[in-house]
Design a protein around this motif. Structure first.
Motif, short mmCIF file in Angstrom:
data_model
loop_
_atom_site.label_atom_id
_atom_site.label_comp_id
_atom_site.label_asym_id
_atom_site.label_seq_id
_atom_site.Cartn_x
_atom_site.Cartn_y
_atom_site.Cartn_z
N PRO A 33 0.82 -1.22 0.00
CA PRO A 33 0.00 0.00 0.00
C PRO A 33 0.85 1.27 0.00
O PRO A 33 0.45 2.29 -0.55
CB PRO A 33 -0.82 -0.10 1.28
CG PRO A 33 -0.53 -1.42 1.89
CD PRO A 33 0.54 -2.11 1.13
N VAL A 34 2.03 1.21 0.60
CA VAL A 34 2.89 2.40 0.64
C VAL A 34 3.33 2.76 -0.78
O VAL A 34 3.29 3.93 -1.19
CB VAL A 34 4.13 2.13 1.53
CG1 VAL A 34 5.04 3.37 1.57
CG2 VAL A 34 3.70 1.73 2.93
N VAL A 35 3.73 1.73 -1.54
CA VAL A 35 4.18 1.96 -2.92
C VAL A 35 3.02 2.51 -3.75
O VAL A 35 3.18 3.47 -4.51
CB VAL A 35 4.71 0.64 -3.54
CG1 VAL A 35 5.10 0.85 -5.01
CG2 VAL A 35 5.89 0.11 -2.76
N ILE A 36 1.84 1.90 -3.57
CA ILE A 36 0.67 2.33 -4.35
C ILE A 36 0.33 3.78 -4.03
O ILE A 36 0.06 4.59 -4.92
CB ILE A 36 -0.53 1.39 -4.07
CG1 ILE A 36 -0.24 0.01 -4.68
CG2 ILE A 36 -1.82 1.96 -4.66
CD1 ILE A 36 -1.18 -1.08 -4.28
N GLU A 37 0.42 4.12 -2.75
CA GLU A 37 0.15 5.50 -2.34
C GLU A 37 1.17 6.46 -2.97
O GLU A 37 0.82 7.55 -3.42
CB GLU A 37 0.21 5.59 -0.80
CG GLU A 37 -0.46 6.82 -0.23
CD GLU A 37 -1.87 7.05 -0.79
OE1 GLU A 37 -2.15 8.20 -1.16
OE2 GLU A 37 -2.67 6.09 -0.90
N GLN A 38 2.42 5.98 -3.04
CA GLN A 38 3.49 6.78 -3.62
C GLN A 38 3.22 7.03 -5.11
O GLN A 38 3.36 8.15 -5.60
CB GLN A 38 4.80 6.01 -3.46
CG GLN A 38 6.03 6.90 -3.45
CD GLN A 38 7.29 6.03 -3.33
OE1 GLN A 38 7.23 4.90 -2.82
NE2 GLN A 38 8.39 6.55 -3.81
N ILE A 39 2.79 5.97 -5.80
CA ILE A 39 2.46 6.10 -7.24
C ILE A 39 1.32 7.11 -7.40
O ILE A 39 1.36 7.98 -8.25
CB ILE A 39 2.06 4.73 -7.83
CG1 ILE A 39 3.27 3.81 -7.89
CG2 ILE A 39 1.43 4.88 -9.22
CD1 ILE A 39 2.97 2.40 -8.36
N ARG A 40 0.32 6.97 -6.51
CA ARG A 40 -0.84 7.84 -6.59
C ARG A 40 -0.42 9.31 -6.47
O ARG A 40 -0.88 10.16 -7.20
CB ARG A 40 -1.81 7.46 -5.47
CG ARG A 40 -3.24 7.85 -5.76
CD ARG A 40 -4.20 7.18 -4.84
NE ARG A 40 -4.53 5.83 -5.27
CZ ARG A 40 -4.84 4.83 -4.46
NH1 ARG A 40 -4.82 5.00 -3.16
NH2 ARG A 40 -5.16 3.66 -4.95
N LYS A 41 0.50 9.55 -5.54
CA LYS A 41 1.01 10.92 -5.32
C LYS A 41 1.83 11.38 -6.52
O LYS A 41 1.66 12.49 -7.02
CB LYS A 41 1.89 10.95 -4.06
CG LYS A 41 1.14 11.21 -2.79
CD LYS A 41 1.93 12.20 -1.91
CE LYS A 41 1.02 12.90 -0.92
NZ LYS A 41 0.42 11.96 0.05
N GLN A 42 2.73 10.49 -6.99
CA GLN A 42 3.67 10.83 -8.06
C GLN A 42 2.93 11.25 -9.33
O GLN A 42 3.31 12.19 -10.01
CB GLN A 42 4.57 9.63 -8.34
CG GLN A 42 5.76 9.97 -9.24
CD GLN A 42 6.50 8.71 -9.66
OE1 GLN A 42 6.41 7.67 -9.02
NE2 GLN A 42 7.23 8.80 -10.76
N TYR A 43 1.86 10.52 -9.64
CA TYR A 43 1.13 10.81 -10.88
C TYR A 43 -0.07 11.72 -10.65
O TYR A 43 -0.89 11.91 -11.53
CB TYR A 43 0.69 9.51 -11.56
CG TYR A 43 1.87 8.74 -12.13
CD1 TYR A 43 2.38 9.04 -13.40
CD2 TYR A 43 2.49 7.74 -11.40
CE1 TYR A 43 3.47 8.36 -13.92
CE2 TYR A 43 3.59 7.05 -11.91
CZ TYR A 43 4.07 7.37 -13.18
OH TYR A 43 5.15 6.70 -13.69
N GLY A 44 -0.19 12.24 -9.43
CA GLY A 44 -1.29 13.15 -9.12
C GLY A 44 -2.64 12.46 -9.11
O GLY A 44 -3.68 13.10 -9.27
#
Lengths: 300, 313
Positions: free
Chosen positions: B45-56
């Motif tokens: 979930p941390v990685v997924i959250e990071q992707i979500r943030k990175q791509y807005g």
């Protein structure tokens, strides 16, 4: 039929008993179509393909998915008229069953496109103003994306199967019908019979549906026939790429895909499904051209 | 004329806006969370959250659109998730290959289409006219990927004259480049030749029935001069402008043709991207294609206005 031509009055025949019979537009179109040998031949081809699709379980000599390791890549023979494929399935049976996927995709996607495109085109053309401006720009935008590229993108995003391929092709073909219907409605709107319908107090919805729509239908019907041809190629293309009908069920496009790997050893695997696509598309194209002539009030 | 051009330019803006909205919303058509798809096998979930943030992706959709279109204006079409290369770089790399194919295909289409169209108009209602029309209709009805496969079967497998697949740049080896692209160019060209033939035929028939052709004939000019110099020059303008509109057909055709002949161009780029769910590439390629098509459309319209004296006033 070009934009702006009013429907001609039904042709009046003076038969022998000297009572006048007014011919309905449908009957007149059928009489004109019958006089065009190319159109009639293509109609016959379309009917044969429809019969193949409907009667596939009874007329296909073998089960289209049954593999036979003792009959792998056999050349056309008395037992297998069109040969067999890389896992020993009968090519003729697969071509017959493949007609189902192709025709279903052709007809269903065009029905989707018409169900969405005709009402939207009617709305844009009849209401005008902002509705028309927004719908027209949206149509321009969709038509700016090459047909197959939009269909591939949609099919890929929706997920690879035949139903999604039909939806993708249908959505991609929708702007064709919006633009056509809009143009026809714009031309019909200023006709006297529309003004007459308005003058006697018909509400707008009734004028649009009962008076304008039936009169703009012939060119839409012609376009539908021609779009079926485009949709059949699009379905074959999507299936060729693995985005349409999924194995083991046959489709002409996916058959061509596997045939490509065995061109040197089994060319019949590529020849016959391709001919089936070609004949189907040609038949719909010729039929569409014939219908256009038959429905054109200016032609004899 | 200026008013006409101004009107066409004004229509361009909303059309391009809708194109961008359409392309942007493609990603949101996908059932499920794009971040999950981007994460692939990764379920942290941390990685997924990071992707979500990175791509807005944590922003509302309209905000995401504004971010995306803002980047597009600066030439940033995003990054390919699979190849880790900017999408614009990929496009610049692949575009020349498809352009080479497109130019060769256009030459094939114009030579075949114009010649057949002129012949069919000059010999109207003759056996020539009939045969050319049938062949033209057959050309339009042949799926080009099947034609490609049949050409490979004939020229590569049976006769061994041409390579079945692959691509060589003309700057590397011109002869081999032509050998690898002649079949795909023919496949793409024939698809348009039928359409160009129909346009040429009707434009020629109109030109041949015009007053200036009658005058030319009355002056006693030879039929050859009348057809090639007087009628054809006038008939060709609409044909060439209409030909520009076939660019979309070319690109649609290139998708499958490049796949069959293993040519690393635009078409193959989009198919590979589609299969690898590389959304940024799909969006970038579709956006560039649509914009090019719209601009070509505009140029064709302007060319038509300039070439047609009656529209110039």
């Amino acid at each position: 039929m070009s934009a702006g031509t009013a429907p001609a009055p039904a042709r009046v025949h003076p038969p022998e008993d000297e009572t006048f019979v007014i011919e309905s537009p449908g009957r007149r179109a059928w009489r004109r179509l019958r006089r065009r040998p190319a159109a009639m031949a293509s109609l016959a081809v379309v009917l044969v393909i429809v019969a193949c699709a409907l009667l596939a379980p009874w007329i296909a000599p073998y089960d289209p998915t049954a593999q036979s390791w003792s009959a792998v890549r056999q050349a056309p023979s008395a037992a297998y008229w069109l040969g067999t494929d890389e896992v020993g399935r009968d090519v003729l049976s697969r071509v017959i069953w493949g007609a189902r996927a192709s025709l279903a995709a052709g007809v269903v996607s065009v029905l989707i496109a018409m169900a969405a495109g005709v009402p939207l085109g009617l709305l844009a053309g009849y209401v005008g103003g902002w509705t028309d401006a927004v719908l027209s720009r949206l149509t321009d935008a969709m038509l700016a994306i090459p047909f197959l590229i939009l269909a591939i993108a949609l099919a890929a995003f929706l997920g690879p199967n035949l139903t999604n391929a039909m939806i993708a092709i249908g959505v991609t073909a929708t702007p064709i019908f919006i633009r056509l219907t809009r143009g026809q409605v714009l031309a019909a709107r200023s006709e006297e019979w529309v003004e007459a319908a308005r003058a006697v107090g018909n509400p707008h919805w009734r004028i649009a549906l009962r008076h304008v729509l039936p009169n703009v239908l012939p060119p839409i019907l012609v376009q539908a026939t021609l779009t079926i041809a485009t949709a059949v190629i699009a379905e074959a293309s999507l299936s060729f790429l693995g985005l349409g009908q999924q194995p083991p069920m046959p489709s002409w496009g996916s058959m061509l895909n596997s045939a490509q790997r065995f061109l040197a050893q089994a060319p019949w695997m590529a020849i016959f499904p391709g001919m089936a696509i070609f004949l189907t598309v040609l038949a719909f194209n010729v039929l569409g051209d014939g219908l256009r002539d038959a429905l054109d009030p200016r032609s004899k | 004329m200026l008013q006409l051009i101004g009107k066409r330019l004004a229509q361009l803006v909303p059309t391009l806006f809708f194109v961008s909205v359409l392309i942007f919303s493609l990603q949101h058509l996908l059932p499920g969370d794009p971040a999950l798809v981007m994460a692939g096998e990764e379920r942290d979930p941390v990685v997924i959250e990071q992707i979500r943030k990175q791509y807005g992706l944590d922003q509302p959709v309209p905000v995401q659109y504004v971010m995306w279109i803002g980047n597009v204006f600066t030439g940033d079409l995003g990054e390919s998730m699979r190849l880790k290369v900017p999408v614009s770089e990929l496009i610049v790399q692949k575009l020349p290959v498809t352009l080479q194919l497109a130019v060769m295909a256009m030459i094939v289409a114009l030579v075949l289409g114009v010649a057949a169209g002129v012949l069919s108009a000059v010999k109207k209602d003759s056996a020539w006219d009939y045969v050319i029309n049938v062949v033209g209709l057959a050309g339009i009805s042949t799926p080009n990927f099947w034609l490609g496969i049949m050409l490979i079967l004939l020229f590569a497998v049976n006769l061994g004259w041409l390579p079945a697949s692959g691509y060589v740049s003309p700057f590397e080896d011109l002869q081999r480049s032509l050998a690898t692209t002649i079949m795909p160019a023919f496949v793409l060209g024939t698809a348009i030749a039928g359409v160009i033939m129909r346009h040429t035929r009707s434009a020629m028939l109109q030109a041949l029935a015009s007053d200036y052709v009658r005058t030319a004939r009355a002056k006693g000019l030879s039929e050859r001069v009348v057809v090639w110099k007087h009628a054809m020059r006038n008939a060709l303008t609409p044909v060439i402008t209409l030909g520009a509109l076939e660019f979309g057909t070319l690109l649609s055709g290139a998708v499958l043709t490049e796949q069959i002949f293993s040519i690393p161009g635009f078409g193959k780029l989009i198919v590979d991207a589609v299969f690898n769910r590389d959304y940024a590439v799909v969006q970038g390629v579709v956006l560039v294609t649509a914009t090019t098509y719209i601009l070509l459309n505009l140029l064709a319209d302007l060319g038509y206005i300039l070439a047609n004296p009656r529209l110039r006033t």
